[in-house]
Scaffold this motif. Structure first.
Motif, short mmCIF file in Angstrom:
data_model
loop_
_atom_site.label_atom_id
_atom_site.label_comp_id
_atom_site.label_asym_id
_atom_site.label_seq_id
_atom_site.Cartn_x
_atom_site.Cartn_y
_atom_site.Cartn_z
N CYS A 104 2.52 4.81 -1.74
CA CYS A 104 1.45 4.03 -2.38
C CYS A 104 2.04 2.79 -3.06
O CYS A 104 3.26 2.66 -3.24
N ARG A 105 1.16 1.88 -3.48
CA ARG A 105 1.59 0.64 -4.14
C ARG A 105 2.29 0.90 -5.45
O ARG A 105 3.23 0.21 -5.81
N HIS A 133 -4.47 8.88 -2.15
CA HIS A 133 -4.95 7.52 -2.40
C HIS A 133 -5.80 7.06 -1.23
O HIS A 133 -5.72 7.59 -0.12
N GLN A 168 -4.51 1.43 -0.76
CA GLN A 168 -3.36 1.54 -1.67
C GLN A 168 -2.05 1.74 -0.92
O GLN A 168 -1.00 1.87 -1.55
#
Length: 99
Positions: A94-95, A79, A83
């Motif tokens: 990551c989100r 990513h 993110q």
């Protein structure tokens, strides 16, 4: 092609007020047009599940991870830094995985 600018034009209201008979006729005209498709040619392009693809070669260019990217330790996808949600035990998350 010459255009006669003096002829009356249909407005949006006129276009929406087509009679039911006109709409049915248009629908019937569209449904009667068919395409002649050769079934053999169509079936030749299908890939069956479990097919032997050992002779096939992939032509994909793989780029190394860039300086502004990270690998999520939950989903293992690369990513962009924007993110990055958090770090768990020193590993970036990551989100999507943090949600």
């Amino acid at each position: 092609m010459a255009t006669d600018y003096d002829t009356p034009r249909k407005t949006d209201d006129d276009l929406n007020e087509d009679s039911i008979e006109e709409l049915k006729a248009r629908r019937n005209d569209k449904s009667t047009s068919t395409v002649d498709v050769d079934e053999f040619e169509q079936a030749e392009g299908l890939e069956l599940p479990g097919a032997d693809l050992s002779n096939e070669e992939l032509s994909v260019r793989v780029l190394p991870r860039q300086a502004d990217e990270f690998t999520c330790m939950s989903c293992f996808l690369v990513h962009h830094r924007s993110q990055l949600a958090a770090e768990k035990n020193g590993h970036p998350i990551c989100r999507d995985c943090a949600a």
